[in-house]
Write an enzyme that holds these catalytic residues in place. Structure first.
Site, PDB file in Angstrom:
ATOM      1  N   ARG A 168      14.086   1.653  -5.485  1.00 41.83           N
ATOM      2  CA  ARG A 168      13.916   1.089  -6.882  1.00 41.83           C
ATOM      3  C   ARG A 168      14.799   0.539  -7.627  1.00 41.83           C
ATOM      4  O   ARG A 168      14.755  -0.217  -8.433  1.00 41.83           O
ATOM      5  CB  ARG A 168      12.627   2.191  -7.422  1.00 41.83           C
TER       6      ARG A 168
ATOM      7  N   LYS B  90      -2.319  10.700  -2.996  1.00 39.13           N
ATOM      8  CA  LYS B  90      -3.068  10.476  -4.115  1.00 39.13           C
ATOM      9  C   LYS B  90      -4.560   9.799  -3.945  1.00 39.13           C
ATOM     10  O   LYS B  90      -4.687   8.971  -4.295  1.00 39.13           O
ATOM     11  CB  LYS B  90      -2.120   9.601  -5.091  1.00 39.13           C
TER      12      LYS B  90
ATOM     13  N   GLY C 219       5.550   4.177  -3.002  1.00 44.15           N
ATOM     14  CA  GLY C 219       6.760   4.624  -3.108  1.00 44.15           C
ATOM     15  C   GLY C 219       6.922   5.193  -1.640  1.00 44.15           C
ATOM     16  O   GLY C 219       8.161   5.074  -1.128  1.00 44.15           O
TER      17      GLY C 219
ATOM     18  N   GLY D  42      -0.259   1.895  -6.723  1.00 45.05           N
ATOM     19  CA  GLY D  42      -1.189   1.604  -7.333  1.00 45.05           C
ATOM     20  C   GLY D  42      -1.148   0.239  -7.952  1.00 45.05           C
ATOM     21  O   GLY D  42      -2.420  -0.431  -7.911  1.00 45.05           O
TER      22      GLY D  42
END
Ligand code: ADP
Ligand code: MG
Length: 398
Positions: free
Chosen positions: A38, A197, A347, A370
């Protein structure tokens, strides 16, 4: 409605540009960065601004702190950026307020500064407009390069560009272009979902199911579905409060959702744990599922081979530990070999793909998890809406 791109901003020498980047890198327990993708993905925008001799202020969140959290300061990011840019990078211990402004006022053109984790302030996630104005006061222009955060109506994303002219950074631009290709997917469109998640991701299934031909479910997410289907799941990671939703989705999309037949289990999530493979119908008490099994891998690969478009989000197992990496690795390799539009987001999923040096074989490795899912659902991301409003308010052309 349009958003301005970075190159449309009238940036001259000495102008202060606040860049909301997504520098939310994974850290190990010692605070070391385990994957700097990133940060590297943010370099083109930073380098463009350096060429323009701007004063560059980088803002990001890191992790999910509740207030100030010493383990989630952005110092490691500043240090890594300094190595990558081969120039000194200033690190400030806050991101807003008089002291920060004083420091910034002393900066010279061509200097780069990393501000402190914006989520140390609860106003960030509350999208507090006064806080957004405070952030904007440090700069002349705003650039959103944080695709991975643009699905959140947080102050640094949604509020700041209402106060100063805002544009899309080069990475955000690239993400929108590449993911745009999957908005009208060539069929069959196969979605692979996993990761931990569940509550973040389960909601997108409803929308994705309308476009997808099949949704293959692995990772910890599968146990919420298996439980909803009446299986016992031992000590596997479960999100009990999503069981009702999972049950509804299973009934509604029986022909689209594919659940694993077999699973790799262990008594402990440990690199040295004795693992075994069992049917998902027979997970014993005291054991937990940590990867998809070989039958499931074969079944998923059969489905994937039919695909013209693949969207993958979330590892198939706890791939950080060798005994539970096989599912993620085999699925990553299978997707990488397809002659299809292949997109991976998230990620940890992106880190897995990097780790096995498969990134170049994907059409696109999104820095957004997301955000990429919500974008593909066809939702307007709050960060994009905010840039549209900013272009309108400040009269910025495309
Ligand atoms: P991404 O970052 O790609 O969106 P998530 O953050 O949702 O993915 O989840 C990644 C994490 O999920 C990884 O750390 C992995 O260890 C974990 N995980 C995957 N499968 C399981 C499982 N069966 N049990 C527990 N954790 C799992
Ligand atoms: Mg993750």
């Amino acid at each position: 409605m349009h958003i301005a791109s970075l190159k449309q901003l009238p940036i001259r020498e000495g102008k202060r540009v606040l860049v909301r980047a997504d520098l939310n890198v994974p850290l190990d327990k010692h605070g070391n960065i385990t994957d700097d993708t990133r940060i590297r993905e943010s370099l083109p925008t930073i380098q463009y601004l350096l060429k323009k001799k701007a004063i560059i202020l980088l803002l990001s969140h890191l992790g999910r702190p509740q207030g100030v959290d010493e383990s989630l300061r952005t110092d490691a990011i500043a240090a890594r950026l300094e190595q990558l840019l081969k120039q000194h990078v200033i690190k400030l211990d806050d991101c807003v307020g008089a002291e920060v402004e004083d420091h910034i006022n002393e900066m010279h053109s061509g200097e780069v500064c990393v501000l402190e984790n914006v989520r140390f302030h609860p106003e960030e996630e509350a999208n507090d407009d006064a806080f957004g104005r405070g952030l904007a006061e440090t700069a002349d222009f705003y650039v959103n390069d944080a695709f991975g955060s643009s699905h959140r109506a947080h102050a640094s994303i949604a509020s700041v560009p209402q106060h100063i002219p805002g544009a899309a950074g080069l990475l955000l631009d690239k993400e929108l272009t590449m993911l745009g290709k999957a908005l009208a997917p060539r069929k069959p469109f196969i979605v692979v979902l996993g990761g931990a998640k569940v509550s973040d991701k389960i909601g997108v299934i409803e929308n994705l199911a309308k476009k997808a031909d099949k949704i293959l479910i692995g990772g910890a997410m599968m146990f919420t579905f298996l439980k909803a289907a009446g299986n016992t799941v031992g000590n596997s990671k479960l999100e009990q409060d999503k069981a009702a939703l999972a049950k509804k989705l299973l009934a509604k999309y029986r022909n689209k959702l594919v659940l694993p037949d077999d699973v790799v289990i262990a008594k402990k999530a440990d690199a040295k744990a004795a693992a075994k493979i069992v049917s998902t119908a027979a997970i014993p008490a005291g054991w937990m599922g940590l990867d998809i099994g070989p039958k499931t891998i074969a079944q998923f690969i059969t489905e994937l081979k039919k695909a013209k478009t693949v969207m993958w989000n979330g590892p198939m197992g706890m791939f950080e530990l060798a005994p539970f990496a096989n599912g993620t690795k085999k699925i990553a390799q299978a997707i990488a070999q397809l002659r299809a539009t292949t997109i991976v987001g998230g990620g940890d999923s992106a880190a897995a793909v990097q780790q096995w040096k498969l990134a170049k074989k994907f059409s696109h490795v999104s820095t957004g998890g997301g955000a990429s899912l919500e974008f593909l659902e066809g939702k307007k991301l709050p960060g994009i809406a905010a840039l549209e409003a900013s272009a309108l308010r400040f009269g910025l052309s495309k």
